[in-house]
Design a protein around this motif. Structure first.
Motif, PDB file in Angstrom:
ATOM      1  N   ALA A   1     -41.513  18.967  69.486  1.00 44.08           N
ATOM      2  CA  ALA A   1     -42.837  18.904  68.851  1.00 44.08           C
ATOM      3  C   ALA A   1     -43.841  19.758  69.621  1.00 44.08           C
ATOM      4  O   ALA A   1     -44.674  20.452  69.029  1.00 44.08           O
ATOM      5  CB  ALA A   1     -43.310  17.459  68.776  1.00 44.08           C
ATOM      6  N   GLY A   2     -43.758  19.716  70.956  1.00 41.23           N
ATOM      7  CA  GLY A   2     -44.646  20.535  71.777  1.00 41.23           C
ATOM      8  C   GLY A   2     -44.398  22.015  71.598  1.00 41.23           C
ATOM      9  O   GLY A   2     -45.340  22.822  71.555  1.00 41.23           O
ATOM     10  N   ILE A   3     -43.123  22.404  71.494  1.00 36.88           N
ATOM     11  CA  ILE A   3     -42.778  23.817  71.265  1.00 36.88           C
ATOM     12  C   ILE A   3     -43.344  24.289  69.936  1.00 36.88           C
ATOM     13  O   ILE A   3     -43.964  25.366  69.846  1.00 36.88           O
ATOM     14  CB  ILE A   3     -41.250  24.011  71.308  1.00 36.88           C
ATOM     15  N   MET A   4     -43.125  23.495  68.893  1.00 31.51           N
ATOM     16  CA  MET A   4     -43.623  23.877  67.568  1.00 31.51           C
ATOM     17  C   MET A   4     -45.148  23.991  67.557  1.00 31.51           C
ATOM     18  O   MET A   4     -45.711  24.944  67.007  1.00 31.51           O
ATOM     19  CB  MET A   4     -43.153  22.852  66.528  1.00 31.51           C
ATOM     20  N   ALA A   5     -45.819  23.016  68.194  1.00 33.17           N
ATOM     21  CA  ALA A   5     -47.286  23.055  68.235  1.00 33.17           C
ATOM     22  C   ALA A   5     -47.771  24.257  69.038  1.00 33.17           C
ATOM     23  O   ALA A   5     -48.735  24.929  68.658  1.00 33.17           O
ATOM     24  CB  ALA A   5     -47.824  21.761  68.834  1.00 33.17           C
TER      25      ALA A   5
END
Length: 411
Positions: A344-348
């Motif tokens: 989720a952090g990578i995508m954000a």
């Protein structure tokens, strides 16, 4: 599927606690993505400033001597000559090409009722090997132009826009440069870098060097030379050889460091490489520190979870579950929780950098295209998986120490 369902059931049993725990990892990964993107953007921006400039190169010109030598007093002026170029081409080992320049400053250039003051640079065909020269129209200066001292020129993009506001192919048009008429043979595209050798490429005209030497009545004088080394040769070595040849031919002390001024692009590129390496190391150090702090939170929560599930673990051990199965379960839960937050952090982070690249960065900024590469994102994903496993190791060891008899007797 049963194994995965069990992991999800454990994580979702206390959703608030799981979300708060995962947020630390999510935030750490988001910050790492942003830092990587900004670092890439800054690096691209710095390198874009030297776009089109041969980095394995050096340039130099003459200056006053600072050491008396062979009867000559210090403070003597001297000039690089056209004859020096042939000696350099023959004697310097590892030389790709040498590009000389002569300058004619502040010349009034006019076409019709349009006129402006521009600089004119006399060059040879090898100029394009030292400085990338993309043309919008026409051709570049060739050997015949040089040999016949033709009054032809390649104009910069701003010169083109000012003198020819109607646009179109203007090759063959006549310009008055002072009292001399030149024929336009080419138009350069807009300059994208900030390295200006002899002047802003957009605001200068390029003409055959022999023509400018004749027009300015300077004879065989060359104002500056730019030497490009072969790919496997250091520009520093070429720089030393050329300076030694020039000093020998012009009776200058070999120890005189001020008689020949210069700029070594190869050394500057090395400094940029060190800057990039240091910036990358700093980014990963900060990012990994943030991720590790998030992983510590995950590990602490898993320890609490193990403590809450003491009886369950005791029952599993009592009915024959091996220590490996117990450890695998704890580590898998930690890894899944960490991986979900990390992805989720990578995508954000990637999304934020995409948005920044479109909205927050202007063409004149040092920041160019602050994106996260696929390789960097994959490496971050691998790192977060490793961190997830490590975060689950301590809780797993704690679970293995639980004895079935003590667990079953615990209320």
């Amino acid at each position: 599927m049963e194994f995965l369902n069990e992991i999800w059931s454990t994580i979702s049993r206390n959703r608030s606690r799981s979300l708060l725990t995962a947020f630390g990892v999510f935030w750490g990964m988001l910050m790492l993505m942003v830092l990587i993107g900004l670092g890439n953007g800054l690096t691209k921006g710095i390198y874009s400033q030297v776009d089109g400039f041969a980095m394995n190169s050096c340039l130099m010109g003459s200056a006053q001597t600072s050491i008396p030598y062979k009867g000559f007093q210090r403070g003597r002026s001297w000039d690089i000559q056209t004859s020096d170029l042939e000696a350099i081409r023959q004697q310097v080992q590892g030389l790709e090409c040498v590009s000389p320049q002569v300058w004619q400053d502040n010349t009034t250039v006019s076409h019709g009722d349009k006129h402006e003051s521009y600089g004119i640079i006399g060059v040879e065909p090898d100029y394009t090997k030292a400085i990338r020269t993309d043309l919008l129209y026409g051709r570049f200066i060739n050997g015949i132009d040089l040999q016949e001292k033709r009054k032809v020129c390649v104009i910069g993009n701003e010169v083109y826009n000012v003198l020819f506001p109607e646009g179109g192919d203007v090759t063959g048009a006549r310009l008055m440069c002072g009292s001399i008429q030149y024929t336009v043979i080419g138009v350069r595209t807009k300059n994208t870098g900030s390295v200006n050798i002899g002047g802003d490429p957009d605001k200068t005209l390029l003409a055959p060097m022999t023509t400018i030497q004749q027009v300015t009545n300077i004879g065989d004088v060359v104002h500056m030379i730019m030497a490009v080394a072969k790919p496997d040769v250091s520009a520093t070595e070429v720089d030393k050889q050329i300076k030694a040849i020039l000093k020998e031919r012009h009776q200058i002390s070999p120890d005189d460091e001020k008689a020949v001024w210069g700029f070594n692009a190869g050394e500057e590129l090395k400094a940029l490489s060190y800057l990039k390496l240091g910036l990358t190391a700093l980014i990963w150090l900060i990012g990994l520190g943030t991720l590790i702090s998030g992983a510590v939170g995950v590990s602490n929560i898993m320890l609490v979870t193990v403590r809450e599930r003491t009886k369950e673990i005791g029952i599993r051990r009592a009915i024959g579950a091996s220590p490996w199965l117990i450890a695998r379960q704890i580590i898998a839960e930690s890894t899944v929780l960490t991986a979900m937050a990390g992805v989720a952090g990578i995508m954000a982070g990637v999304g934020a950098m995409q948005l920044a690249g479109k909205i927050l960065v202007n063409p004149e900024s040092f920041m160019k295209d602050p994106q996260v590469s696929l390789g960097a994102a994959t490496a971050c994903l691998a790192v977060i998986m490793v961190i997830g496993v490590l975060a689950g190791m301590l809780p797993a060891l704690r679970a293995l120490k639980i004895k079935p008899i003590e667990a079953l007797s615990e209320e």
